[in-house]
Every structure is written in C-alpha cells, then in structure tokens.
Motif scaffolding. Structure first.
Motif, PDB file in Angstrom:
ATOM      1  N   GLU A 154      48.017  37.753  38.811  1.00 57.52           N
ATOM      2  CA  GLU A 154      48.056  38.697  39.923  1.00 57.52           C
ATOM      3  C   GLU A 154      46.772  39.531  39.989  1.00 57.52           C
ATOM      4  O   GLU A 154      46.180  39.691  41.057  1.00 57.52           O
ATOM      5  CB  GLU A 154      49.263  39.617  39.771  1.00 57.52           C
ATOM      6  CG  GLU A 154      49.421  40.628  40.888  1.00 57.52           C
ATOM      7  CD  GLU A 154      50.617  41.535  40.695  1.00 57.52           C
ATOM      8  OE1 GLU A 154      50.843  42.367  41.586  1.00 57.52           O
ATOM      9  OE2 GLU A 154      51.302  41.429  39.667  1.00 57.52           O
ATOM     10  N   GLN A 155      46.321  40.027  38.847  1.00 60.05           N
ATOM     11  CA  GLN A 155      45.090  40.821  38.821  1.00 60.05           C
ATOM     12  C   GLN A 155      43.880  39.997  39.257  1.00 60.05           C
ATOM     13  O   GLN A 155      43.039  40.464  40.033  1.00 60.05           O
ATOM     14  CB  GLN A 155      44.855  41.382  37.423  1.00 60.05           C
ATOM     15  CG  GLN A 155      45.810  42.475  37.027  1.00 60.05           C
ATOM     16  CD  GLN A 155      45.590  42.927  35.585  1.00 60.05           C
ATOM     17  OE1 GLN A 155      44.804  42.326  34.844  1.00 60.05           O
ATOM     18  NE2 GLN A 155      46.290  43.985  35.179  1.00 60.05           N
ATOM     19  N   GLN A 156      43.796  38.779  38.760  1.00 58.01           N
ATOM     20  CA  GLN A 156      42.651  37.934  39.110  1.00 58.01           C
ATOM     21  C   GLN A 156      42.691  37.527  40.582  1.00 58.01           C
ATOM     22  O   GLN A 156      41.649  37.425  41.236  1.00 58.01           O
ATOM     23  CB  GLN A 156      42.604  36.709  38.199  1.00 58.01           C
ATOM     24  CG  GLN A 156      42.208  37.055  36.784  1.00 58.01           C
ATOM     25  CD  GLN A 156      42.148  35.845  35.868  1.00 58.01           C
ATOM     26  OE1 GLN A 156      42.504  34.739  36.265  1.00 58.01           O
ATOM     27  NE2 GLN A 156      41.697  36.068  34.645  1.00 58.01           N
ATOM     28  N   LEU A 188      32.769  40.503  38.826  1.00 56.45           N
ATOM     29  CA  LEU A 188      34.057  39.806  38.900  1.00 56.45           C
ATOM     30  C   LEU A 188      34.177  38.768  37.784  1.00 56.45           C
ATOM     31  O   LEU A 188      35.219  38.663  37.123  1.00 56.45           O
ATOM     32  CB  LEU A 188      34.210  39.124  40.261  1.00 56.45           C
ATOM     33  CG  LEU A 188      35.448  38.266  40.461  1.00 56.45           C
ATOM     34  CD1 LEU A 188      36.704  39.129  40.446  1.00 56.45           C
ATOM     35  CD2 LEU A 188      35.369  37.495  41.764  1.00 56.45           C
ATOM     36  N   GLY A 189      33.118  38.009  37.558  1.00 56.15           N
ATOM     37  CA  GLY A 189      33.138  37.013  36.478  1.00 56.15           C
ATOM     38  C   GLY A 189      33.320  37.656  35.115  1.00 56.15           C
ATOM     39  O   GLY A 189      34.088  37.161  34.286  1.00 56.15           O
ATOM     40  N   ARG A 190      32.637  38.772  34.883  1.00 52.32           N
ATOM     41  CA  ARG A 190      32.762  39.485  33.616  1.00 52.32           C
ATOM     42  C   ARG A 190      34.187  40.024  33.438  1.00 52.32           C
ATOM     43  O   ARG A 190      34.783  39.897  32.374  1.00 52.32           O
ATOM     44  CB  ARG A 190      31.763  40.625  33.541  1.00 52.32           C
ATOM     45  CG  ARG A 190      31.790  41.365  32.212  1.00 52.32           C
ATOM     46  CD  ARG A 190      30.791  42.513  32.131  1.00 52.32           C
ATOM     47  NE  ARG A 190      29.460  42.127  32.555  1.00 52.32           N
ATOM     48  CZ  ARG A 190      28.798  42.696  33.585  1.00 52.32           C
ATOM     49  NH1 ARG A 190      29.335  43.674  34.265  1.00 52.32           N
ATOM     50  NH2 ARG A 190      27.587  42.269  33.894  1.00 52.32           N
ATOM     51  N   ALA A 191      34.722  40.611  34.500  1.00 53.94           N
ATOM     52  CA  ALA A 191      36.084  41.169  34.422  1.00 53.94           C
ATOM     53  C   ALA A 191      37.114  40.074  34.162  1.00 53.94           C
ATOM     54  O   ALA A 191      38.044  40.264  33.377  1.00 53.94           O
ATOM     55  CB  ALA A 191      36.413  41.920  35.708  1.00 53.94           C
ATOM     56  N   GLN A 192      36.949  38.948  34.802  1.00 53.16           N
ATOM     57  CA  GLN A 192      37.897  37.857  34.595  1.00 53.16           C
ATOM     58  C   GLN A 192      37.781  37.286  33.191  1.00 53.16           C
ATOM     59  O   GLN A 192      38.790  36.900  32.593  1.00 53.16           O
ATOM     60  CB  GLN A 192      37.723  36.784  35.660  1.00 53.16           C
ATOM     61  CG  GLN A 192      38.237  37.240  37.015  1.00 53.16           C
ATOM     62  CD  GLN A 192      38.250  36.134  38.053  1.00 53.16           C
ATOM     63  OE1 GLN A 192      37.690  35.066  37.857  1.00 53.16           O
ATOM     64  NE2 GLN A 192      38.889  36.403  39.172  1.00 53.16           N
ATOM     65  N   ALA A 193      36.587  37.228  32.643  1.00 52.30           N
ATOM     66  CA  ALA A 193      36.422  36.764  31.262  1.00 52.30           C
ATOM     67  C   ALA A 193      37.082  37.735  30.289  1.00 52.30           C
ATOM     68  O   ALA A 193      37.762  37.316  29.340  1.00 52.30           O
ATOM     69  CB  ALA A 193      34.944  36.603  30.928  1.00 52.30           C
ATOM     70  N   GLU A 194      36.917  39.031  30.528  1.00 53.39           N
ATOM     71  CA  GLU A 194      37.560  40.029  29.676  1.00 53.39           C
ATOM     72  C   GLU A 194      39.086  39.942  29.772  1.00 53.39           C
ATOM     73  O   GLU A 194      39.786  40.068  28.771  1.00 53.39           O
ATOM     74  CB  GLU A 194      37.079  41.431  30.044  1.00 53.39           C
ATOM     75  CG  GLU A 194      35.636  41.690  29.679  1.00 53.39           C
ATOM     76  CD  GLU A 194      35.104  42.994  30.245  1.00 53.39           C
ATOM     77  OE1 GLU A 194      35.833  43.693  30.986  1.00 53.39           O
ATOM     78  OE2 GLU A 194      33.933  43.315  29.949  1.00 53.39           O
ATOM     79  N   GLN A 195      39.591  39.726  30.980  1.00 52.23           N
ATOM     80  CA  GLN A 195      41.034  39.578  31.157  1.00 52.23           C
ATOM     81  C   GLN A 195      41.547  38.326  30.455  1.00 52.23           C
ATOM     82  O   GLN A 195      42.641  38.333  29.892  1.00 52.23           O
ATOM     83  CB  GLN A 195      41.392  39.519  32.639  1.00 52.23           C
ATOM     84  CG  GLN A 195      41.286  40.845  33.348  1.00 52.23           C
ATOM     85  CD  GLN A 195      41.564  40.718  34.841  1.00 52.23           C
ATOM     86  OE1 GLN A 195      41.668  39.623  35.390  1.00 52.23           O
ATOM     87  NE2 GLN A 195      41.678  41.863  35.504  1.00 52.23           N
TER      88      GLN A 195
END
Length: 128
Positions: free
Chosen positions: A43-45, A75-82
């Motif tokens: 959902e977040q992604q 966005l790529g960094r946030a998704q990798a962290e998630q």
C-alpha cells in the motif's frame, strides 16, 4: 495386559493431535502477520508510485523534469528502505514463530522419551 499400553498410546496420540493443532494455529498466525506486513508495504509503495506518476504527468517544463529526477531517486531510495524493513519484519515473525513451535515441541519430546523408556522397561520384563 495391553490395556495400559493402549491407554498410553491413545493419550500420546491425543497429546500429539493437540500439539499439531496448536502448531497449525501458530503457523497460520505467523502467515497472517507476514501478509499484513506485506500488504502494508504494498500500500505504501503503491501510494508513493502513484504520487510520482501524478508529478510526472504534471511536468511541463525542463525544470519540472529535473525535479522529477530527484523525486524518482528519492522514491527508489524509500522503496529500498521499505523493502529492507519488510524483510526484517518478516524475519522477526519467522523467528518468533519458530521459537513458539520449539517451545511447543519440548513437552511432546519429553512425553516421547517417557513412552520409549516405559516401553523399554516392558520389553526387559517380558524377556525375563
């Protein structure tokens, strides 16, 4: 002569069935927790990707496109962290479920050892 053995075997089988039911409940609870974690991450992604696509659709000039590049990197960094956080959460749920299953097996192993010991004593008495 076989009545004590039969009653012990039935008690052991009942205990095994109870533990199997508890083990199944533990595994299903773990799977449910993992599914909740994965759906939350999805959902977040999805929201972040939709926001990025909306920003991409609104970009009309070169400055907006440069800003879009920065948003894409973020966005790529946030998704990798998630993804890392999700993996850690899933591993924690797996570890917790494994520990619970291990604690559930210990009484069953003790009962098995007791049954083997009493069966061995019966064989020695029959051999005499």
């Amino acid at each position: 002569m076989t009545k004590p053995f039969d009653s012990q075997a039935f008690a052991y089988a009942r205990q095994f069935a109870d533990h199997a039911f508890k083990a199944q409940a533990l595994v299903l609870k773990g799977l449910e927790q993992v599914a909740v974690l994965q759906l939350g991450a999805l959902e977040q992604q999805s929201r972040a990707a939709a926001d990025f696509l909306l920003a991409a659709g609104d970009a009309r000039d070169p400055e907006a496109l440069r800003g879009l590049w920065d948003k894409g990197v973020a966005l790529g960094r946030a998704q990798a962290e998630q993804a890392v956080a999700l993996t850690q959460g899933v591993a924690a749920v797996g570890r917790q479920t494994a520990e619970s299953l291990g604690a559930l097996v210990q009484p069953l192993a003790a009962a098995n050892d007791a049954a083997v010991a009493s069966a061995g004593g019966g064989r020695k008495a029959a051999a005499r």
